[in-house]
Design a protein around this motif. Structure first.
Motif, PDB file in Angstrom:
ATOM      1  N   LEU A  39       0.844  -1.191   0.000  1.00 57.03           N
ATOM      2  CA  LEU A  39       0.000   0.000   0.000  1.00 57.03           C
ATOM      3  C   LEU A  39       0.877   1.237   0.000  1.00 57.03           C
ATOM      4  N   GLY A  40       0.662   2.109  -0.972  1.00 58.67           N
ATOM      5  CA  GLY A  40       1.378   3.373  -1.023  1.00 58.67           C
ATOM      6  C   GLY A  40       0.471   4.523  -0.603  1.00 58.67           C
ATOM      7  N   ILE A  41       0.944   5.344   0.302  1.00 58.53           N
ATOM      8  CA  ILE A  41       0.223   6.548   0.734  1.00 58.53           C
ATOM      9  C   ILE A  41       0.821   7.730  -0.023  1.00 58.53           C
ATOM     10  N   PHE A  57       5.146  16.134   5.240  1.00 59.62           N
ATOM     11  CA  PHE A  57       5.966  15.239   4.420  1.00 59.62           C
ATOM     12  C   PHE A  57       7.370  15.102   5.002  1.00 59.62           C
ATOM     13  N   ARG A  58       7.856  16.164   5.628  1.00 57.08           N
ATOM     14  CA  ARG A  58       9.127  16.053   6.332  1.00 57.08           C
ATOM     15  C   ARG A  58       8.997  15.041   7.488  1.00 57.08           C
ATOM     16  N   GLY A  59       7.832  15.050   8.135  1.00 53.57           N
ATOM     17  CA  GLY A  59       7.587  14.089   9.202  1.00 53.57           C
ATOM     18  C   GLY A  59       7.584  12.659   8.691  1.00 53.57           C
ATOM     19  N   GLY A  85       4.778   8.193   0.360  1.00 55.84           N
ATOM     20  CA  GLY A  85       5.160   9.060  -0.752  1.00 55.84           C
ATOM     21  C   GLY A  85       4.343  10.324  -0.805  1.00 55.84           C
ATOM     22  N   VAL A  86       4.199  10.863  -2.002  1.00 58.00           N
ATOM     23  CA  VAL A  86       3.434  12.085  -2.220  1.00 58.00           C
ATOM     24  C   VAL A  86       2.934  12.102  -3.655  1.00 58.00           C
ATOM     25  N   GLU A  87       1.760  12.671  -3.872  1.00 57.02           N
ATOM     26  CA  GLU A  87       1.331  13.040  -5.221  1.00 57.02           C
ATOM     27  C   GLU A  87       1.671  14.515  -5.377  1.00 57.02           C
ATOM     28  N   LEU A 107      11.452  10.642   0.689  1.00 57.57           N
ATOM     29  CA  LEU A 107      10.248   9.822   0.614  1.00 57.57           C
ATOM     30  C   LEU A 107      10.520   8.538  -0.162  1.00 57.57           C
ATOM     31  N   ASP A 108       9.609   7.566  -0.021  1.00 53.25           N
ATOM     32  CA  ASP A 108       9.787   6.305  -0.732  1.00 53.25           C
ATOM     33  C   ASP A 108       9.607   6.460  -2.231  1.00 53.25           C
TER      34      ASP A 108
END
Length: 248
Positions: A39-41, A57-59, A85-87, A107-108
């Motif tokens: 699962l990717g967040i 995102f730094r957290g 991760g992030v979009e 991030l991953d």
């Protein structure tokens, strides 16, 4: 085919600022119940109205470092491999993103996408170049919903650049839902599949779920691959060994 795909890398929590009150824990628990193994967040970047600030995102990057020191158990809540991760939003024709290189690198993985009103649509050439430039960041792994008719692209050029950089184009399930707010994404999705087939390059199916309800749900996207006789061997969710990057 099971009801739920076992790999879903495009999902959102309450940190995205809209569509759900669910947390990372809520999504991971539901993923486990559905038999999802990875699962990717990927919450929206900070340029999205109401989304999390860069500090969030730094957290996540701090969690990544702590987990690396503590071992892998924390990265498998409820037995699910969890990627953080992030979009990220593409901001302009130069392909700038809405998080610093420092945070992106921690991030991953990173999904890059175009959203109104953050990105102003340009010509086919301009939009394609913006994606290509965004892909130059080494943590970018996925191009999000590039079937959006509001941001037309040259699919052969886009997939060719993806192949060169080891980035996966996404077939987004939300884009193919009836009444999708993005408009009629079906023609773009078909062009994307055809370009991937011509170049023998994998595609990634994603739920784009906001909250736990739709994680792993990619029925419309999978149905389109079958309708177009797209090779199952080129669906990254079914054959993760074909992915140009490791998710394990």
């Amino acid at each position: 085919m099971n009801d739920f795909f076992k790999i879903d890398l495009h999902t959102h929590t309450c940190a995205s600022g809209h569509g759900t009150k669910d947390t990372i824990t809520d999504l991971a628990r539901e993923a486990s119940a559905r038999g999802i193994t990875i699962l990717g967040i990927s919450d929206h970047g900070p340029a999205t109205m109401g989304s999390a600030k860069p500090s969030y995102f730094r957290g996540l990057s701090v969690l990544n470092r702590q987990d690396a020191l503590a071992g892998s158990s924390k990265r498998h809540p409820f037995g699910v491999r969890l990627l953080l991760g992030v979009e990220a939003n593409i901001l302009d024709k130069e392909g700038h993103l809405d998080l610093s290189d420092e945070i992106l690198a921690s991030l991953d993985y990173v999904i890059v996408s175009m959203h109104l009103p953050i990105y102003t649509p340009g010509s086919v050439k301009e939009n394609t170049l913006a994606y290509q430039r965004a892909m130059e960041h080494p943590k970018v792994r996925i191009i999000g919903h590039c079937d959006d008719p509001r941001f037309p692209v040259d699919y052969d050029a886009l997939v060719s650049a993806s192949l060169q950089r080891g980035v996966l184009p996404e077939l987004n399930n939300v884009s193919l839902l009836s009444g999708s707010y993005r408009g009629d994404c079906r023609p773009g999705a078909i062009c994307l599949l055809d370009a991937c087939r011509r170049l023998n390059y994998p595609i990634l199916l994603s739920s784009d779920s906001h909250g736990k309800e739709q994680i792993g749900c990619m029925a419309q996207a999978f149905a389109l691959t079958k309708e177009r006789a797209f090779p199952a061997s080129l669906i990254g969710n079914l054959h993760p060994e074909r992915l140009p990057f490791s998710i394990f």
